[in-house]
Design a protein around this motif. Structure first.
Motif, PDB file in Angstrom:
ATOM      1  N   SER A  18      57.534  37.867  44.204  1.00  0.00           N
ATOM      2  CA  SER A  18      56.762  38.444  43.118  1.00  0.00           C
ATOM      3  C   SER A  18      57.596  39.425  42.312  1.00  0.00           C
ATOM      4  O   SER A  18      58.205  40.329  42.878  1.00  0.00           O
ATOM      5  N   ILE A  43      41.927  40.306  42.925  1.00  0.00           N
ATOM      6  CA  ILE A  43      43.078  39.512  42.500  1.00  0.00           C
ATOM      7  C   ILE A  43      43.872  40.350  41.517  1.00  0.00           C
ATOM      8  O   ILE A  43      43.538  40.433  40.353  1.00  0.00           O
ATOM      9  N   ASN A  44      44.910  40.988  41.989  1.00  0.00           N
ATOM     10  CA  ASN A  44      45.622  41.878  41.081  1.00  0.00           C
ATOM     11  C   ASN A  44      47.128  41.878  41.277  1.00  0.00           C
ATOM     12  O   ASN A  44      47.795  42.823  40.937  1.00  0.00           O
ATOM     13  N   SER A  46      50.727  39.123  41.030  1.00  0.00           N
ATOM     14  CA  SER A  46      51.192  37.864  40.466  1.00  0.00           C
ATOM     15  C   SER A  46      52.470  37.466  41.181  1.00  0.00           C
ATOM     16  O   SER A  46      53.309  38.323  41.463  1.00  0.00           O
ATOM     17  N   TRP A  87      44.313  33.704  47.762  1.00  0.00           N
ATOM     18  CA  TRP A  87      44.952  33.715  46.452  1.00  0.00           C
ATOM     19  C   TRP A  87      44.159  32.858  45.483  1.00  0.00           C
ATOM     20  O   TRP A  87      43.305  32.079  45.856  1.00  0.00           O
ATOM     21  N   LEU A  96      52.364  30.338  38.173  1.00  0.00           N
ATOM     22  CA  LEU A  96      51.906  31.589  38.791  1.00  0.00           C
ATOM     23  C   LEU A  96      50.919  31.351  39.930  1.00  0.00           C
ATOM     24  O   LEU A  96      50.181  30.367  39.933  1.00  0.00           O
ATOM     25  N   HIS A  98      48.220  34.058  42.247  1.00  0.00           N
ATOM     26  CA  HIS A  98      47.727  35.429  42.272  1.00  0.00           C
ATOM     27  C   HIS A  98      47.133  35.746  43.647  1.00  0.00           C
ATOM     28  O   HIS A  98      45.956  35.484  43.898  1.00  0.00           O
ATOM     29  N   ILE A 145      49.341  41.066  33.241  1.00  0.00           N
ATOM     30  CA  ILE A 145      49.930  41.737  34.407  1.00  0.00           C
ATOM     31  C   ILE A 145      51.443  41.898  34.199  1.00  0.00           C
ATOM     32  O   ILE A 145      52.009  42.935  34.529  1.00  0.00           O
TER      33      ILE A 145
END
Length: 156
Positions: A18, A43-44, A46, A87, A96, A98, A145
């Motif tokens: 990440s 969910i914060n 990436s 995720w 991506l 998350h 993000i």
């Protein structure tokens, strides 16, 4: 940054790379609240989807939320055994993934500020713990993000 995570029962373990590992937002939508069992902000993070390595994939189930009467393309992966949210992956951004910050076992950096989003969906019982530099949005902010991490010099 290399991240490792798991579900509560240990049936699923995963790792990924990440560039954006700082938990940056708190989402108060009903989907985050109900699928992750929290006041939001699930969910914060990436990560790079290609780097995702999974042990125990047979214990994973997926859920796509219904939003405004239509099934979302986004897939929320969770453990079939213990129900832990793991995720989210969305084919609109296939590079991506998350991960749920709560599923990450690696120590994560502390955010210097937060983005509170989907406040229009926040229930009264969930307090808004807003820091001095935090930003608040009734829906989604325009800042991604990636842009948030870049603005604050937090990319890894």
């Amino acid at each position: 940054m290399h991240l490792e995570g798991s579900c509560h029962c240990g049936a699923v373990r995963f790792s990924l790379e990440s560039k954006h590992p700082t938990p940056f937002n708190r989402c108060y939508c009903s989907i985050c609240r109900k699928t992750a069992g929290s006041g939001g902000y699930a969910i914060n993070l990436s990560g790079d989807f290609e780097s995702l390595k999974i042990e125990g994939a047979e214990s994973i189930a997926k859920y796509s939320a219904v939003i405004d009467g239509e099934t979302s393309q986004a897939e929320r992966s969770f453990c079939k055994t213990c129900g832990s949210a793991l995720w989210l992956w969305d084919p609109r951004w296939p590079e991506l993934v998350h991960p749920q910050a709560g599923a990450i076992d690696t120590p994560l950096p502390t955010a210097p500020e937060l983005t509170h989003l989907m406040l229009e969906a926040k229930p009264d019982w969930v307090p808004l713990e807003k820091g001095v530099h935090d930003q608040c949005f009734d829906a989604y902010p325009e800042e991604s993000i990636e842009d948030w991490h870049k603005r604050l010099g937090l990319e890894r």
